[in-house]
Design an enzyme around this catalytic site. Structure first.
Site, PDB file in Angstrom:
ATOM      1  N   PHE A 168      -1.310  -2.398   9.569  1.00  0.00           N
ATOM      2  CA  PHE A 168      -2.396  -1.620   8.978  1.00  0.00           C
ATOM      3  C   PHE A 168      -3.662  -1.845   9.822  1.00  0.00           C
ATOM      4  O   PHE A 168      -3.995  -2.985  10.145  1.00  0.00           O
ATOM      5  CB  PHE A 168      -2.629  -2.070   7.529  1.00  0.00           C
ATOM      6  CG  PHE A 168      -3.448  -1.099   6.748  1.00  0.00           C
ATOM      7  CD1 PHE A 168      -2.853  -0.034   6.094  1.00  0.00           C
ATOM      8  CD2 PHE A 168      -4.834  -1.221   6.681  1.00  0.00           C
ATOM      9  CE1 PHE A 168      -3.619   0.891   5.382  1.00  0.00           C
ATOM     10  CE2 PHE A 168      -5.602  -0.305   5.979  1.00  0.00           C
ATOM     11  CZ  PHE A 168      -4.984   0.754   5.328  1.00  0.00           C
ATOM     12  N   ASP A 194       0.664 -10.044   5.127  1.00  0.00           N
ATOM     13  CA  ASP A 194      -0.064  -9.063   4.332  1.00  0.00           C
ATOM     14  C   ASP A 194       0.929  -8.566   3.284  1.00  0.00           C
ATOM     15  O   ASP A 194       1.873  -7.839   3.599  1.00  0.00           O
ATOM     16  CB  ASP A 194      -0.534  -7.909   5.247  1.00  0.00           C
ATOM     17  CG  ASP A 194      -1.290  -6.828   4.475  1.00  0.00           C
ATOM     18  OD1 ASP A 194      -1.139  -6.754   3.239  1.00  0.00           O
ATOM     19  OD2 ASP A 194      -2.006  -6.040   5.118  1.00  0.00           O
ATOM     20  N   TYR A 199      -4.464  -2.905  -6.091  1.00  0.00           N
ATOM     21  CA  TYR A 199      -4.537  -1.527  -6.612  1.00  0.00           C
ATOM     22  C   TYR A 199      -3.251  -0.740  -6.408  1.00  0.00           C
ATOM     23  O   TYR A 199      -3.178   0.422  -6.779  1.00  0.00           O
ATOM     24  CB  TYR A 199      -5.740  -0.766  -6.023  1.00  0.00           C
ATOM     25  CG  TYR A 199      -5.973  -0.947  -4.542  1.00  0.00           C
ATOM     26  CD1 TYR A 199      -5.197  -0.287  -3.614  1.00  0.00           C
ATOM     27  CD2 TYR A 199      -6.993  -1.781  -4.082  1.00  0.00           C
ATOM     28  CE1 TYR A 199      -5.426  -0.458  -2.253  1.00  0.00           C
ATOM     29  CE2 TYR A 199      -7.230  -1.958  -2.731  1.00  0.00           C
ATOM     30  CZ  TYR A 199      -6.430  -1.296  -1.819  1.00  0.00           C
ATOM     31  OH  TYR A 199      -6.650  -1.466  -0.481  1.00  0.00           O
ATOM     32  N   LYS A 200      -2.236  -1.366  -5.802  1.00  0.00           N
ATOM     33  CA  LYS A 200      -0.960  -0.653  -5.615  1.00  0.00           C
ATOM     34  C   LYS A 200      -0.020  -1.038  -6.763  1.00  0.00           C
ATOM     35  O   LYS A 200      -0.214  -0.594  -7.884  1.00  0.00           O
ATOM     36  CB  LYS A 200      -0.372  -0.986  -4.248  1.00  0.00           C
ATOM     37  CG  LYS A 200      -1.304  -0.634  -3.082  1.00  0.00           C
ATOM     38  CD  LYS A 200      -0.647  -0.984  -1.758  1.00  0.00           C
ATOM     39  CE  LYS A 200      -1.635  -0.891  -0.597  1.00  0.00           C
ATOM     40  NZ  LYS A 200      -2.092   0.457  -0.311  1.00  0.00           N
ATOM     41  N   ARG A 237       5.707   9.487   2.123  1.00  0.00           N
ATOM     42  CA  ARG A 237       6.104   8.273   1.400  1.00  0.00           C
ATOM     43  C   ARG A 237       6.294   8.620  -0.077  1.00  0.00           C
ATOM     44  O   ARG A 237       5.423   9.264  -0.691  1.00  0.00           O
ATOM     45  CB  ARG A 237       5.033   7.195   1.519  1.00  0.00           C
ATOM     46  CG  ARG A 237       4.714   6.766   2.936  1.00  0.00           C
ATOM     47  CD  ARG A 237       3.806   5.556   2.965  1.00  0.00           C
ATOM     48  NE  ARG A 237       2.589   5.741   2.165  1.00  0.00           N
ATOM     49  CZ  ARG A 237       1.664   4.811   1.983  1.00  0.00           C
ATOM     50  NH1 ARG A 237       1.811   3.623   2.525  1.00  0.00           N
ATOM     51  NH2 ARG A 237       0.583   5.051   1.266  1.00  0.00           N
TER      52      ARG A 237
END
Ligand SMILES: Cc1ncc(COP(=O)(O)O)c(C=O)c1O
Length: 425
Positions: A129, A210, A235-236, A385
């Site tokens: 990322f 990560d 938040y995922k 995704r």
């Protein structure tokens, strides 16, 4: 014969779902099929309630909210961290709910990256990322090292996945520290974290992950594996809300390190309000906090973590694997002729919580799907995704999404989005 492409079969699977009652506790966007929980998890009633309760405390007690209630704000971080720790397989003092993914990586690098004459490079990967790379580069520069020569990125042979062998081969003598994804944000590949940790330690390298795309979806045993550090967002799959407070893990063997970026909320709470200029750190990961925690972000996260805790990460993983397995079977059956390739590894132990599909017009297809109420997302250069989240998604939703994809490709309706360029989060 069982046939995945059959909607009755999807209905039958949903009827067997042990988590159907949990789904009822989530706010599902009306009229939509939401398959984007790996970008932003949905609001649960528990999260909403805790946020409202916290607002009421603020409304009625003001400053006394910090100390006066049963759920005082002063120790809210500890309560949230306690619920995070089992999700990463760590002891309570090895985990703290704080910062953001990027900030936590900054903090961990500031604390643990100690380059010397022989070991002064950081190992990452070419699919990482971007924010992780930016953080790593800034720490190299802060220590007078050139990222061009001191950041070593492992390449991907296929552009979607990483080979553990290639990563291990890249663990050369000058590498001091490695930062790798637990699950790749693009393809959803789950790396073999215990193996990479063993190999890194064998070569005298500190290693961290990560875990933004693995926490809440995949069980971890970070302490048992001996991982040095980890960091993640909430938040995922943790459904903590947009921009929710993140988390970090620091293995207890590093508890003697001084925080690279110190602040008064990293103090031992017995001494914090002495207002002395002598920093007396909290024990463990908690010492890596800096300033006042965002209580209005911790509150919904605490509610949401209670849901995960009640269900249990093993149950979540079992359903998640079943959903992604079903999605793979469906794509094989329904989309075989549609020019779509599944780039997520097919083996259960090598995939996280989402499936990534490659198509030359992935962006246009994603826009067309959204237009039809199916929320998936696009990641460059050519990936769609799809994340069926165990807590609130079902098999019929996967079925409908794949049928919709097939229809959009067959009718070529997606073509009207080909020239649109707006990228959405
Ligand atoms: C894998 C991964 N790492 C890092 C980040 C950056 O997170 P943040 O913006 O919370 O710092 C994200 C954001 O989505 C991510 O998916």
């Amino acid at each position: 014969m069982r046939f995945s492409g059959d909607s009755d079969y999807a209905r039958w699977l949903d009827a067997q779902d042990p988590l159907a009652g949990v789904r009822a506790g989530f706010c599902l966007p009306p009229g939509k099929i939401y398959l984007d929980g790996n970008s932003l998890g949905l609001l649960s009633q528990e999260a909403r309630l805790e946020l409202i309760e916290t607002l009421q405390v603020w409304e009625t007690l003001g400053i006394e909210g910090w100390t006066a209630t049963e759920r005082d704000w002063y120790f809210m971080t500890e309560r949230v961290s306690r619920l995070m720790a089992p999700l990463v397989g760590a002891t309570e003092d090895e985990v703290v709910a704080t910062g953001s993914t990027t900030l936590n990586l900054h903090q961990l690098l500031a604390t643990l990256f100690e380059p010397n004459f022989d070991k002064n490079a950081i190992l990452a990967d070419s699919l990482a990322f971007p924010s992780d790379i930016f953080a790593i580069e800034s720490h190299l520069r802060l220590r007078g090292l050139n990222p061009e020569t001191h950041l070593k990125k492992v390449d991907s042979a296929d552009g979607f996945t990483l080979s553990e062998e290639a990563i291990i081969d890249a663990m050369t003598p000058e590498v001091a520290l490695a930062v790798l994804p637990g699950v790749l944000f693009t393809s959803g590949q789950l790396l073999d974290m215990p193996r990479l940790t063993r190999e890194a330690h064998h070569k005298g390298i500190l290693i961290g992950f990560d875990c933004s795309h693995s926490i809440g979806s995949v069980p971890h045993a970070l302490s048992e594996w001996g991982v040095d550090f980890a960091f993640w967002c909430s938040y995922k799959y943790l459904n903590g809300g947009p921009g929710a407070v993140g988390g970090l893990y620091l293995n207890q063997r590093h508890f003697d390190k001084r925080p690279g970026l110190a602040g008064w909320f990293g103090s031992n709470k017995k001494h914090q309000f002495e207002m002395s200029h002598e920093f007396k750190p909290a024990l463990g990961a908690a010492a890596l906090q800096t300033g006042t925690p965002p209580i209005l972000s911790l509150a919904p996260l605490h509610g949401s973590l209670r849901v995960l805790h009640q269900v249990g990460i093993e149950v979540i993983r079992e359903k998640s694997l079943s959903l992604t397995h079903y999605l793979i079977e469906l794509c094989d059956e329904v989309l075989a002729e549609a020019g779509i390739a599944i780039v997520t590894p097919r083996e259960a132990h090598r995939r996280g919580g989402h499936i990534a599909l490659a198509h030359p017009h992935a962006f246009a297809l994603c826009q067309a799907l959204r237009n039809k109420g199916v929320i998936a997302d696009f990641r460059p250069p050519n990936l769609i995704r799809i994340a069926p989240v165990a807590l609130y998604n079902g098999y019929q939703e996967c079925w409908q999404a794949v049928q919709m994809l097939k229809e959009l490709i067959e009718t070529r309706v997606f073509e009207r989005w080909i020239d649109t360029t707006t990228l959405v989060p």
